[in-house]
Design a protein around this motif. Structure first.
Motif, PDB file in Angstrom:
ATOM      1  N   VAL A 113      -7.604  14.393  -3.790  1.00  0.00           N
ATOM      2  CA  VAL A 113      -8.675  13.639  -3.145  1.00  0.00           C
ATOM      3  C   VAL A 113      -8.301  13.414  -1.689  1.00  0.00           C
ATOM      4  O   VAL A 113      -7.116  13.426  -1.321  1.00  0.00           O
ATOM      5  N   VAL A 114      -9.331  13.186  -0.865  1.00  0.00           N
ATOM      6  CA  VAL A 114      -9.147  12.906   0.558  1.00  0.00           C
ATOM      7  C   VAL A 114      -9.595  11.469   0.802  1.00  0.00           C
ATOM      8  O   VAL A 114     -10.590  11.001   0.223  1.00  0.00           O
ATOM      9  N   SER A 115      -8.877  10.748   1.660  1.00  0.00           N
ATOM     10  CA  SER A 115      -9.255   9.372   1.966  1.00  0.00           C
ATOM     11  C   SER A 115     -10.614   9.348   2.670  1.00  0.00           C
ATOM     12  O   SER A 115     -11.014  10.326   3.314  1.00  0.00           O
ATOM     13  N   VAL A 121      -4.388  12.904   2.443  1.00  0.00           N
ATOM     14  CA  VAL A 121      -4.712  13.729   1.287  1.00  0.00           C
ATOM     15  C   VAL A 121      -3.761  13.337   0.169  1.00  0.00           C
ATOM     16  O   VAL A 121      -2.542  13.263   0.386  1.00  0.00           O
ATOM     17  N   PHE A 122      -4.308  13.065  -1.006  1.00  0.00           N
ATOM     18  CA  PHE A 122      -3.519  12.622  -2.153  1.00  0.00           C
ATOM     19  C   PHE A 122      -3.540  13.703  -3.224  1.00  0.00           C
ATOM     20  O   PHE A 122      -4.609  14.210  -3.585  1.00  0.00           O
ATOM     21  N   SER A 136      -3.245  14.473   6.906  1.00  0.00           N
ATOM     22  CA  SER A 136      -4.174  15.602   6.896  1.00  0.00           C
ATOM     23  C   SER A 136      -4.064  16.474   8.138  1.00  0.00           C
ATOM     24  O   SER A 136      -4.496  17.632   8.115  1.00  0.00           O
ATOM     25  N   SER A 137      -3.494  15.952   9.219  1.00  0.00           N
ATOM     26  CA  SER A 137      -3.344  16.758  10.442  1.00  0.00           C
ATOM     27  C   SER A 137      -2.074  17.599  10.411  1.00  0.00           C
ATOM     28  O   SER A 137      -2.112  18.814  10.610  1.00  0.00           O
ATOM     29  N   ILE A 142       3.971  11.811   3.435  1.00  0.00           N
ATOM     30  CA  ILE A 142       4.193  10.455   3.934  1.00  0.00           C
ATOM     31  C   ILE A 142       4.925   9.666   2.858  1.00  0.00           C
ATOM     32  O   ILE A 142       4.406   9.455   1.757  1.00  0.00           O
ATOM     33  N   GLY A 143       6.130   9.248   3.150  1.00  0.00           N
ATOM     34  CA  GLY A 143       6.903   8.496   2.186  1.00  0.00           C
ATOM     35  C   GLY A 143       7.399   9.365   1.045  1.00  0.00           C
ATOM     36  O   GLY A 143       7.372  10.596   1.103  1.00  0.00           O
ATOM     37  N   ALA A 144       7.842   8.717  -0.005  1.00  0.00           N
ATOM     38  CA  ALA A 144       8.386   9.413  -1.181  1.00  0.00           C
ATOM     39  C   ALA A 144       7.286   9.613  -2.219  1.00  0.00           C
ATOM     40  O   ALA A 144       6.263   8.921  -2.188  1.00  0.00           O
TER      41      ALA A 144
END
Length: 333
Positions: A113-115, A121-122, A136-137, A142-144
């Motif tokens: 999914v996209v925010s 992006v998840f 997304s860029s 991002i993170g763990a």
């Protein structure tokens, strides 16, 4: 050797060493609404005009067996996951070309999914049992990875971008993730057997879960994060879902019975009529106006358009790849 001969040899040598000119970018598609279809068996992506159900241009070749697709809010990019290659691939929908190289994600990605703002992006990973978040860029993680339950299968995000809802197919529950802190909050929400896809109502007050092993739909009240009412029986192996833009109807594809069931979201009851589609419909998406929904049919390799008022069905005249699994709609100005 004459000067002329030397000039000829030099010219031929220069021509043979020059790089071939890059292929020109395809012309942008005309303005309209398009179905972005990904095909697992042929390993490609197709752009289909929803007015004619005809394909626009050539398919875009992808890695592995692509299974799911999500489109950015501005309609410029498609994000495609492939569970066999463990990749996330990005396609520019204007020129129908890949953006950069495929990004390696977790094991066997199952949902993307996209925010609502388009900056995140998840990706849910079905075998490494986690959710990963990407810029997304830059497409950097991002993170763990966020640990989940066993067998994450479906992913939905609230309209404000604050909460992610994730199904765990092997634990028959739904987990809630804070999209900002990237942490699971609260207790698991028990649903039916084998929860797969999950979708959010337009106002974010309800999440709908397709339980593939109990052939029903669970409804979650997202204000209290509990199941609201009894499960709603549908057809065999409910897979894809989409909610009408006004939130009044839920459309569910039943793969085993090759039809679509329509649920009144106010009464939480399925309407009596089944809508026959192509064979083994998988994903389904609604147009922005709510006048038509589109299913990709995995075993008949085509696309069905369903009039949401009359239930009338039209089908693409030609094959749309081989083994279509995912579909998303996009408006191109």
């Amino acid at each position: 050797m004459t000067v002329l001969a030397l000039l000829v040899i030099a010219t031929l040598g220069s021509a043979s060493c020059s790089a071939p000119a890059p292929a020109p970018a395809p012309l942008p598609p005309p303005s309209g609404t398009y179905a972005v279809v990904v095909d697992a068996m042929s390993g490609d992506m197709h752009l289909v005009d929803t007015r004619t159900l005809a394909e626009i241009g050539d398919p875009v070749k992808l890695q592995g067996f692509p299974s799911e697709v999500a489109v950015s809010p501005d309609g410029r990019r498609a994000y495609v996951i492939s569970p066999t290659s463990n990749t996330l691939q990005v396609i520019d929908l204007r020129d129908r070309r890949a953006v950069g190289d495929p990004v390696t994600v977790g094991d066997y990605p199952s949902a993307v999914v996209v925010s609502p703002t388009g900056d995140r992006v998840f990706v849910a990973d079905g075998q490494s049992d986690d959710v990963r978040v990407y810029d997304s860029s830059s497409l950097r993680m991002i993170g763990a990875p966020i640990p989940t339950g066993d067998g994450p299968a479906g992913l939905a995000i609230t309209p404000d971008g604050q909460w992610l809802y994730l199904t765990n197919q092997h634990q028959n529950d739904v987990r809630v993730i804070d999209a900002q802190t990237q942490e699971i909050v609260g207790e698991p929400i028990g649903v039916g057997a084998g929860p797969g896809r999950i979708v959010m109502s337009p106002d974010g007050s309800r999440a709908y879960v397709a339980n593939v092993n109990s052939d029903d739909i669970s409804v979650i009240d997202t204000r209290e994060n509990r199941v609201a009412g009894a499960a709603i029986p549908v057809g065999g192996y409910p897979y894809g879902m989409t909610v009408s833009p006004d939130g009044r109807r839920l459309f569910v594809t039943d793969q085993a019975s090759s039809d679509v069931r329509v649920i009144d979201t106010t009464t939480q009851q399925a309407l009596p009529d089944r809508i026959t589609t192509g064979t083994a419909p998988s994903a389904v998406a609604s147009d922005p106006q709510g006048t038509e929904v589109f299913t990709v049919n995995m075993y008949s390799d085509d696309l069905s358009g369903i009039d949401t008022q009359s239930g009338a069905v039209r089908r693409s005249a030609s094959v749309i790849g081989h083994g279509p699994r995912g579909v998303a709609l996009v408006e191109i100005p």
